[in-house]
Design an enzyme around this catalytic site. Structure first.
Site, short mmCIF file in Angstrom:
data_model
loop_
_atom_site.label_atom_id
_atom_site.label_comp_id
_atom_site.label_asym_id
_atom_site.label_seq_id
_atom_site.Cartn_x
_atom_site.Cartn_y
_atom_site.Cartn_z
N ASP A 68 0.82 -1.21 0.00
CA ASP A 68 0.00 0.00 0.00
C ASP A 68 0.86 1.26 0.00
OD1 ASP A 68 -2.26 -1.54 0.11
OD2 ASP A 68 -2.59 -1.28 2.26
N MET A 69 0.32 2.32 -0.57
CA MET A 69 1.00 3.60 -0.56
C MET A 69 1.35 4.03 0.86
SD MET A 69 -0.36 7.34 -1.88
CE MET A 69 -1.46 7.55 -0.47
#
Length: 300
Positions: free
Chosen positions: A120-121
Protein backbone atom coordinates in the site's frame (compact mmCIF):
# COMPACT_ATOMS: atom_id res chain seq x y z
CA UNK A 1 7.88 14.02 -15.14
CA UNK A 2 8.44 10.25 -15.63
CA UNK A 3 6.12 10.04 -18.65
CA UNK A 4 7.68 11.91 -21.53
CA UNK A 5 6.71 12.38 -25.16
CA UNK A 6 9.29 11.52 -27.85
CA UNK A 7 9.11 12.06 -31.62
CA UNK A 8 10.24 9.50 -34.21
CA UNK A 9 10.40 9.44 -38.01
CA UNK A 10 9.33 6.10 -39.50
CA UNK A 11 10.64 5.81 -43.07
CA UNK A 12 8.76 2.69 -44.25
CA UNK A 13 5.29 1.45 -43.27
CA UNK A 14 5.50 -1.01 -40.37
CA UNK A 15 3.15 -2.39 -37.77
CA UNK A 16 3.33 -0.19 -34.71
CA UNK A 17 3.97 -3.02 -32.27
CA UNK A 18 6.90 -4.27 -34.39
CA UNK A 19 8.43 -0.79 -34.42
CA UNK A 20 8.12 -0.56 -30.63
CA UNK A 21 9.59 -4.05 -30.12
CA UNK A 22 12.65 -3.26 -32.25
CA UNK A 23 13.11 0.31 -31.02
CA UNK A 24 12.88 -0.40 -27.30
CA UNK A 25 13.77 -4.11 -27.14
CA UNK A 26 10.46 -5.07 -25.54
CA UNK A 27 8.05 -7.99 -25.95
CA UNK A 28 5.00 -8.00 -28.22
CA UNK A 29 2.71 -7.86 -25.19
CA UNK A 30 4.50 -4.81 -23.79
CA UNK A 31 4.39 -3.09 -27.18
CA UNK A 32 0.68 -3.73 -27.61
CA UNK A 33 0.05 -2.47 -24.08
CA UNK A 34 1.71 0.85 -24.97
CA UNK A 35 -0.57 1.16 -27.99
CA UNK A 36 -3.76 0.10 -26.19
CA UNK A 37 -3.11 2.71 -23.51
CA UNK A 38 -3.09 5.45 -26.12
CA UNK A 39 0.61 6.21 -25.91
CA UNK A 40 1.37 6.07 -29.63
CA UNK A 41 0.24 9.32 -31.25
CA UNK A 42 -0.30 10.16 -34.91
CA UNK A 43 -1.00 13.83 -35.55
CA UNK A 44 -1.50 14.18 -31.80
CA UNK A 45 -4.21 11.50 -31.71
CA UNK A 46 -3.79 8.06 -30.06
CA UNK A 47 -3.67 4.97 -32.27
CA UNK A 48 -6.72 2.77 -31.83
CA UNK A 49 -5.57 -0.56 -33.27
CA UNK A 50 -2.71 -2.55 -31.74
CA UNK A 51 -1.96 -4.13 -35.14
CA UNK A 52 -2.14 -0.85 -37.11
CA UNK A 53 0.53 0.43 -39.47
CA UNK A 54 2.60 3.55 -38.88
CA UNK A 55 4.68 5.68 -41.24
CA UNK A 56 6.04 9.19 -41.11
CA UNK A 57 6.22 11.22 -37.92
CA UNK A 58 4.84 9.64 -34.75
CA UNK A 59 5.03 10.44 -31.05
CA UNK A 60 5.39 7.93 -28.24
CA UNK A 61 4.66 8.57 -24.57
CA UNK A 62 7.14 6.56 -22.51
CA UNK A 63 7.90 6.08 -18.85
CA UNK A 64 11.41 7.43 -18.26
CA UNK A 65 12.44 6.98 -14.61
CA UNK A 66 13.76 9.88 -12.58
CA UNK A 67 15.47 8.99 -9.32
CA UNK A 68 15.25 11.03 -6.13
CA UNK A 69 18.29 9.26 -4.74
CA UNK A 70 16.63 6.38 -2.89
CA UNK A 71 19.22 3.59 -2.70
CA UNK A 72 18.43 -0.11 -2.95
CA UNK A 73 19.24 -2.16 0.14
CA UNK A 74 20.01 -5.18 -2.08
CA UNK A 75 20.63 -5.70 -5.79
CA UNK A 76 21.99 -8.43 -8.03
CA UNK A 77 21.43 -9.40 -11.67
CA UNK A 78 17.99 -10.87 -10.94
CA UNK A 79 16.19 -8.66 -8.42
CA UNK A 80 16.38 -5.42 -6.49
CA UNK A 81 14.96 -4.51 -3.06
CA UNK A 82 14.08 -1.07 -1.70
CA UNK A 83 12.89 0.28 1.63
CA UNK A 84 9.81 2.17 0.47
CA UNK A 85 8.91 5.32 2.41
CA UNK A 86 5.30 5.74 3.54
CA UNK A 87 3.16 7.89 1.25
CA UNK A 88 4.83 6.83 -2.02
CA UNK A 89 2.85 4.99 -4.70
CA UNK A 90 4.44 1.86 -6.18
CA UNK A 91 2.97 2.41 -9.68
CA UNK A 92 1.91 5.73 -11.24
CA UNK A 93 -1.84 6.38 -11.10
CA UNK A 94 -1.70 8.01 -14.52
CA UNK A 95 0.74 9.83 -16.81
CA UNK A 96 0.53 12.90 -14.54
CA UNK A 97 1.92 11.11 -11.47
CA UNK A 98 5.14 13.05 -10.70
CA UNK A 99 7.02 10.30 -8.85
CA UNK A 100 6.54 6.74 -7.60
CA UNK A 101 8.60 3.73 -6.61
CA UNK A 102 8.70 2.56 -10.22
CA UNK A 103 11.03 5.50 -10.88
CA UNK A 104 13.58 4.11 -8.43
CA UNK A 105 12.96 0.49 -9.44
CA UNK A 106 13.55 1.15 -13.16
CA UNK A 107 16.38 3.63 -12.49
CA UNK A 108 18.24 1.10 -10.33
CA UNK A 109 17.11 -2.19 -11.85
CA UNK A 110 16.82 -1.41 -15.55
CA UNK A 111 14.09 -0.85 -18.11
CA UNK A 112 12.55 -4.30 -17.54
CA UNK A 113 12.48 -4.10 -13.74
CA UNK A 114 9.04 -4.51 -12.16
CA UNK A 115 7.58 -4.92 -8.65
CA UNK A 116 6.47 -8.52 -8.06
CA UNK A 117 4.04 -7.89 -5.16
CA UNK A 118 1.76 -5.21 -3.75
CA UNK A 119 2.41 -2.80 -0.93
CA UNK A 120 0.00 0.00 0.00
CA UNK A 121 1.00 3.60 -0.56
CA UNK A 122 0.61 4.24 3.19
CA UNK A 123 2.75 1.24 4.19
CA UNK A 124 6.52 1.60 4.40
CA UNK A 125 9.16 -1.09 4.11
CA UNK A 126 10.50 -3.77 1.83
CA UNK A 127 9.42 -4.03 -1.79
CA UNK A 128 10.88 -6.72 -4.02
CA UNK A 129 11.25 -6.15 -7.76
CA UNK A 130 12.56 -8.29 -10.60
CA UNK A 131 15.22 -7.05 -13.02
CA UNK A 132 14.09 -9.11 -16.03
CA UNK A 133 11.16 -11.21 -17.21
CA UNK A 134 12.57 -14.57 -16.08
CA UNK A 135 12.98 -13.45 -12.48
CA UNK A 136 9.64 -11.60 -12.66
CA UNK A 137 7.78 -14.74 -13.66
CA UNK A 138 9.57 -16.86 -11.04
CA UNK A 139 9.01 -14.43 -8.16
CA UNK A 140 5.35 -13.79 -9.00
CA UNK A 141 4.68 -17.52 -9.02
CA UNK A 142 6.59 -17.84 -5.73
CA UNK A 143 4.25 -15.27 -4.18
CA UNK A 144 1.18 -17.02 -5.60
CA UNK A 145 2.37 -20.36 -4.21
CA UNK A 146 3.14 -18.79 -0.82
CA UNK A 147 6.86 -19.56 -1.05
CA UNK A 148 7.71 -15.98 -0.11
CA UNK A 149 7.36 -15.25 3.60
CA UNK A 150 6.75 -11.72 4.88
CA UNK A 151 6.42 -10.08 8.25
CA UNK A 152 5.34 -6.58 9.23
CA UNK A 153 5.57 -4.36 12.29
CA UNK A 154 2.61 -2.30 13.47
CA UNK A 155 1.88 0.13 16.27
CA UNK A 156 -1.75 -0.36 17.29
CA UNK A 157 -4.21 1.20 19.69
CA UNK A 158 -4.75 -0.37 23.10
CA UNK A 159 -3.20 -3.11 25.17
CA UNK A 160 -2.88 -6.42 23.34
CA UNK A 161 -2.89 -9.20 25.94
CA UNK A 162 -0.78 -11.67 23.97
CA UNK A 163 -0.25 -13.40 20.64
CA UNK A 164 -3.34 -14.18 18.59
CA UNK A 165 -4.48 -15.21 15.12
CA UNK A 166 -7.30 -13.79 13.01
CA UNK A 167 -8.76 -16.23 10.49
CA UNK A 168 -11.66 -14.40 8.88
CA UNK A 169 -12.56 -14.06 5.17
CA UNK A 170 -12.23 -10.69 3.46
CA UNK A 171 -14.33 -9.18 0.70
CA UNK A 172 -13.90 -6.00 -1.35
CA UNK A 173 -16.60 -3.50 -0.40
CA UNK A 174 -18.87 -2.30 -3.21
CA UNK A 175 -21.11 -0.01 -1.15
CA UNK A 176 -19.29 3.17 -0.17
CA UNK A 177 -22.52 4.86 0.89
CA UNK A 178 -22.55 3.03 4.24
CA UNK A 179 -18.80 2.74 4.87
CA UNK A 180 -15.57 3.99 3.33
CA UNK A 181 -13.74 0.76 4.13
CA UNK A 182 -12.23 -0.71 0.98
CA UNK A 183 -12.32 -4.24 2.41
CA UNK A 184 -14.53 -5.87 5.04
CA UNK A 185 -15.02 -9.13 6.92
CA UNK A 186 -17.61 -11.23 5.10
CA UNK A 187 -18.66 -14.88 4.94
CA UNK A 188 -18.73 -14.38 1.16
CA UNK A 189 -15.10 -13.25 1.13
CA UNK A 190 -11.82 -15.00 0.41
CA UNK A 191 -9.94 -17.01 3.03
CA UNK A 192 -7.65 -14.69 4.98
CA UNK A 193 -5.37 -15.47 7.91
CA UNK A 194 -2.90 -13.37 9.91
CA UNK A 195 -0.79 -14.18 12.97
CA UNK A 196 -0.04 -11.37 15.45
CA UNK A 197 2.76 -11.49 18.03
CA UNK A 198 3.06 -8.98 20.86
CA UNK A 199 6.49 -7.35 21.06
CA UNK A 200 5.95 -4.38 23.36
CA UNK A 201 3.30 -2.44 25.26
CA UNK A 202 3.67 1.27 26.08
CA UNK A 203 1.44 2.00 29.06
CA UNK A 204 1.86 5.78 28.82
CA UNK A 205 0.62 5.94 25.23
CA UNK A 206 -1.61 2.84 25.58
CA UNK A 207 -0.23 1.36 22.36
CA UNK A 208 1.16 -2.07 21.43
CA UNK A 209 3.87 -3.05 18.98
CA UNK A 210 3.00 -6.19 17.02
CA UNK A 211 4.75 -8.46 14.57
CA UNK A 212 2.22 -9.30 11.84
CA UNK A 213 2.63 -12.46 9.76
CA UNK A 214 0.15 -12.79 6.88
CA UNK A 215 -0.51 -16.31 5.60
CA UNK A 216 -2.58 -14.93 2.72
CA UNK A 217 -2.11 -11.77 0.69
CA UNK A 218 -5.46 -9.95 0.57
CA UNK A 219 -5.81 -6.21 0.08
CA UNK A 220 -5.65 -4.35 3.45
CA UNK A 221 -5.57 -7.74 5.21
CA UNK A 222 -3.52 -6.72 8.25
CA UNK A 223 -5.39 -3.43 8.63
CA UNK A 224 -8.84 -5.04 8.53
CA UNK A 225 -7.93 -7.96 10.79
CA UNK A 226 -6.52 -5.61 13.43
CA UNK A 227 -9.54 -3.31 13.17
CA UNK A 228 -11.83 -6.31 13.64
CA UNK A 229 -9.79 -7.40 16.66
CA UNK A 230 -10.36 -4.00 18.28
CA UNK A 231 -6.81 -2.75 17.80
CA UNK A 232 -6.75 -0.53 14.69
CA UNK A 233 -3.34 0.55 13.46
CA UNK A 234 -2.21 3.98 14.62
CA UNK A 235 -2.53 6.53 11.82
CA UNK A 236 -5.02 4.49 9.79
CA UNK A 237 -7.38 7.02 8.15
CA UNK A 238 -9.88 4.37 6.97
CA UNK A 239 -10.21 1.62 9.57
CA UNK A 240 -10.88 3.04 13.03
CA UNK A 241 -11.93 6.59 12.12
CA UNK A 242 -15.34 8.12 11.44
CA UNK A 243 -17.17 7.95 8.11
CA UNK A 244 -16.56 11.69 7.62
CA UNK A 245 -12.83 11.44 8.34
CA UNK A 246 -12.42 8.48 6.00
CA UNK A 247 -14.39 10.28 3.29
CA UNK A 248 -12.31 13.44 3.57
CA UNK A 249 -9.07 11.44 3.53
CA UNK A 250 -10.10 9.70 0.31
CA UNK A 251 -11.14 13.03 -1.21
CA UNK A 252 -7.70 14.41 -0.23
CA UNK A 253 -9.20 17.30 1.75
CA UNK A 254 -8.14 16.15 5.22
CA UNK A 255 -5.47 18.31 6.86
CA UNK A 256 -2.47 16.72 8.58
CA UNK A 257 -3.62 18.20 11.89
CA UNK A 258 -7.08 16.66 11.55
CA UNK A 259 -5.62 13.29 10.61
CA UNK A 260 -3.36 13.30 13.68
CA UNK A 261 -6.34 14.28 15.84
CA UNK A 262 -8.50 11.43 14.52
CA UNK A 263 -5.94 8.64 14.15
CA UNK A 264 -3.01 9.71 16.42
CA UNK A 265 -0.37 9.94 13.66
CA UNK A 266 0.25 11.55 10.29
CA UNK A 267 1.04 8.23 8.59
CA UNK A 268 -0.04 4.61 8.80
CA UNK A 269 2.11 2.87 11.41
CA UNK A 270 2.53 -0.32 9.39
CA UNK A 271 5.93 -1.41 8.08
CA UNK A 272 7.04 -4.34 5.88
CA UNK A 273 9.98 -5.58 7.96
CA UNK A 274 11.19 -8.90 6.49
CA UNK A 275 11.15 -10.97 3.28
CA UNK A 276 12.37 -14.55 2.94
CA UNK A 277 12.44 -16.68 -0.20
CA UNK A 278 14.55 -19.08 -2.25
CA UNK A 279 15.97 -18.21 -5.66
CA UNK A 280 18.39 -20.31 -7.73
CA UNK A 281 18.91 -22.73 -4.82
CA UNK A 282 19.89 -19.88 -2.50
CA UNK A 283 17.89 -18.63 0.48
CA UNK A 284 17.48 -14.87 0.89
CA UNK A 285 16.52 -13.40 4.26
CA UNK A 286 16.08 -9.65 3.86
CA UNK A 287 15.32 -7.16 6.61
CA UNK A 288 14.35 -3.51 6.45
CA UNK A 289 17.00 -1.01 7.46
CA UNK A 290 14.49 1.65 8.53
CA UNK A 291 14.17 2.43 12.23
CA UNK A 292 10.46 1.78 12.58
CA UNK A 293 10.68 1.80 16.38
CA UNK A 294 11.67 5.46 16.27
CA UNK A 295 8.29 6.31 14.73
CA UNK A 296 6.71 5.91 18.15
CA UNK A 297 7.73 9.55 18.69
CA UNK A 298 5.19 10.55 16.01
CA UNK A 299 2.27 9.09 17.98
CA UNK A 300 0.16 11.47 20.08
Amino acid sequence: MPFQKESFQVEEPIKAFLFLMKKFNISMGEAQKIISRGRVLIEDKPMKHTAGLICGEIEIIRFKPESKGLKAIFKDDDFIVFDKPSGILVHPKNISTPYCMLDEIRFGGGVNANPVHRIDMETSGLILSSCHKRSENYLKVAFEEKRVHKSYLAWVNGKVEGDFTVDKPLKVNNDYLRTKHKVEISDDGKISKTRFELLEYDEKLDISLLRCIPFTGRTHQIRVHLFDAGHPIIGDPLYGTSFEDAHDYLEEVMSVERRVSSSRASRLMLHAQTLSFEYKDKTFNLESQMDFMALKEWIV
